[in-house]
Design a protein around this motif. Sequence first.
Motif, PDB file in Angstrom:
ATOM      1  N   MET A  16     -71.754   8.154   4.981  1.00 16.46           N
ATOM      2  CA  MET A  16     -70.836   7.659   5.975  1.00 16.46           C
ATOM      3  C   MET A  16     -69.404   7.936   5.515  1.00 16.46           C
ATOM      4  N   ARG A  17     -68.585   8.422   6.431  1.00 15.64           N
ATOM      5  CA  ARG A  17     -67.204   8.766   6.091  1.00 15.64           C
ATOM      6  C   ARG A  17     -66.404   7.503   5.795  1.00 15.64           C
TER       7      ARG A  17
ATOM      8  N   ALA B 139     -51.952   6.713   8.138  1.00 17.07           N
ATOM      9  CA  ALA B 139     -52.675   7.002   9.377  1.00 17.07           C
ATOM     10  C   ALA B 139     -53.223   8.425   9.393  1.00 17.07           C
ATOM     11  N   GLN B 140     -52.674   9.305   8.572  1.00 16.67           N
ATOM     12  CA  GLN B 140     -53.096  10.705   8.545  1.00 16.67           C
ATOM     13  C   GLN B 140     -54.222  10.990   7.555  1.00 16.67           C
ATOM     14  N   ILE B 141     -54.525  10.063   6.692  1.00 15.10           N
ATOM     15  CA  ILE B 141     -55.493  10.326   5.622  1.00 15.10           C
ATOM     16  C   ILE B 141     -56.865  10.681   6.171  1.00 15.10           C
ATOM     17  N   SER B 142     -57.395   9.876   7.066  1.00 10.93           N
ATOM     18  CA  SER B 142     -58.740  10.162   7.569  1.00 10.93           C
ATOM     19  C   SER B 142     -58.762  11.387   8.471  1.00 10.93           C
ATOM     20  N   SER B 143     -57.675  11.666   9.167  1.00 12.85           N
ATOM     21  CA  SER B 143     -57.658  12.844  10.041  1.00 12.85           C
ATOM     22  C   SER B 143     -57.630  14.140   9.235  1.00 12.85           C
ATOM     23  N   ALA B 144     -57.176  14.084   8.004  1.00 16.28           N
ATOM     24  CA  ALA B 144     -57.111  15.288   7.167  1.00 16.28           C
ATOM     25  C   ALA B 144     -58.493  15.866   6.902  1.00 16.28           C
ATOM     26  N   THR B 145     -59.503  15.011   6.866  1.00 13.33           N
ATOM     27  CA  THR B 145     -60.854  15.476   6.535  1.00 13.33           C
ATOM     28  C   THR B 145     -61.787  15.501   7.754  1.00 13.33           C
ATOM     29  N   GLN B 146     -61.238  15.323   8.940  1.00 13.63           N
ATOM     30  CA  GLN B 146     -62.083  15.380  10.135  1.00 13.63           C
ATOM     31  C   GLN B 146     -62.747  16.739  10.239  1.00 13.63           C
ATOM     32  N   GLY B 147     -63.998  16.724  10.644  1.00 14.24           N
ATOM     33  CA  GLY B 147     -64.750  17.961  10.810  1.00 14.24           C
ATOM     34  C   GLY B 147     -65.448  18.435   9.553  1.00 14.24           C
TER      35      GLY B 147
ATOM     36  N   ASP C  92     -69.605  14.699   5.826  1.00  9.73           N
ATOM     37  CA  ASP C  92     -69.251  13.357   5.356  1.00  9.73           C
ATOM     38  C   ASP C  92     -69.145  13.268   3.837  1.00  9.73           C
ATOM     39  N   ASP C  93     -70.081  13.893   3.117  1.00 10.65           N
ATOM     40  CA  ASP C  93     -70.039  13.791   1.653  1.00 10.65           C
ATOM     41  C   ASP C  93     -68.793  14.459   1.085  1.00 10.65           C
ATOM     42  N   ILE C  94     -68.387  15.576   1.662  1.00 12.99           N
ATOM     43  CA  ILE C  94     -67.181  16.269   1.198  1.00 12.99           C
ATOM     44  C   ILE C  94     -65.940  15.447   1.539  1.00 12.99           C
ATOM     45  N   ALA C  95     -65.897  14.915   2.744  1.00 17.49           N
ATOM     46  CA  ALA C  95     -64.763  14.066   3.148  1.00 17.49           C
ATOM     47  C   ALA C  95     -64.649  12.856   2.223  1.00 17.49           C
ATOM     48  N   ASN C  96     -65.776  12.256   1.887  1.00 20.26           N
ATOM     49  CA  ASN C  96     -65.768  11.105   0.979  1.00 20.26           C
ATOM     50  C   ASN C  96     -65.261  11.475  -0.409  1.00 20.26           C
TER      51      ASN C  96
ATOM     52  N   TYR D 292     -51.168  14.072   1.614  1.00 23.53           N
ATOM     53  CA  TYR D 292     -50.896  15.460   1.222  1.00 23.53           C
ATOM     54  C   TYR D 292     -52.070  16.036   0.435  1.00 23.53           C
ATOM     55  N   CYS D 293     -52.538  15.289  -0.540  1.00 27.62           N
ATOM     56  CA  CYS D 293     -53.670  15.712  -1.358  1.00 27.62           C
ATOM     57  C   CYS D 293     -54.906  15.956  -0.483  1.00 27.62           C
ATOM     58  N   SER D 294     -55.168  15.039   0.433  1.00 30.19           N
ATOM     59  CA  SER D 294     -56.337  15.168   1.321  1.00 30.19           C
ATOM     60  C   SER D 294     -56.233  16.413   2.190  1.00 30.19           C
ATOM     61  N   LYS D 295     -55.045  16.677   2.727  1.00 32.06           N
ATOM     62  CA  LYS D 295     -54.838  17.878   3.559  1.00 32.06           C
ATOM     63  C   LYS D 295     -55.048  19.143   2.742  1.00 32.06           C
ATOM     64  N   GLN D 296     -54.490  19.163   1.536  1.00 33.26           N
ATOM     65  CA  GLN D 296     -54.617  20.339   0.670  1.00 33.26           C
ATOM     66  C   GLN D 296     -56.071  20.585   0.269  1.00 33.26           C
ATOM     67  N   GLN D 297     -56.755  19.527  -0.131  1.00 32.44           N
ATOM     68  CA  GLN D 297     -58.149  19.668  -0.555  1.00 32.44           C
ATOM     69  C   GLN D 297     -59.051  20.072   0.612  1.00 32.44           C
ATOM     70  N   ALA D 298     -58.822  19.477   1.784  1.00 31.45           N
ATOM     71  CA  ALA D 298     -59.629  19.826   2.963  1.00 31.45           C
ATOM     72  C   ALA D 298     -59.394  21.274   3.362  1.00 31.45           C
ATOM     73  N   ALA D 299     -58.150  21.717   3.331  1.00 26.42           N
ATOM     74  CA  ALA D 299     -57.839  23.114   3.671  1.00 26.42           C
ATOM     75  C   ALA D 299     -58.485  24.066   2.678  1.00 26.42           C
TER      76      ALA D 299
END
Length: 146
Positions: A1-2, A98-106, A109-113, A132-139
């Motif tokens: 679960m995310r 507010a942007q943290i969870s949106s950075a990993t959308q899509g 779930d395990d990777i987002a977590n 910032y970290c979440s956006k960079q890692q997700a990208a």
Amino acid sequence: MRKSLISAAALITIATSASAQTYNADAVKAACSDEWGAEFDMVKYCMDQRAEGFDTYIALKSAAPDMFAISFANCETEWGTEWEMVAYCAKSERDSAAQISSATQGLPDDIANIITSNCTREWANEFTMIAYCSKQQAAAWRSINQ
């Protein structure tokens, strides 16, 4: 679960700001006078900006959940009587949370977590850096896996 922002924030230790929430007009006047000297119009502008910033900050802080206590206290420590900057810093922290969870959308779930956990662990109460970290890692994950 995310993990949602709330569950990510639950990993963060909450503390109450030790700084005083009082506007010290004399300290602001002294700081603005030191900065602008005999440019009295700029001294007044500086003082007005700081008074407005203080009011904005107090409104933000009053409406903010406890999870922002440490990050807002950090803003106060960093900017002192430059209340317009304290308010800007606090807004940035709130907006970034507010942007943290949106950075990993899509993402799976395990990777987002993993991303959310790692960034939260690394940056603790600095929501701008967690986002910032979440956006960079997700990208980066997307670029190597899609």
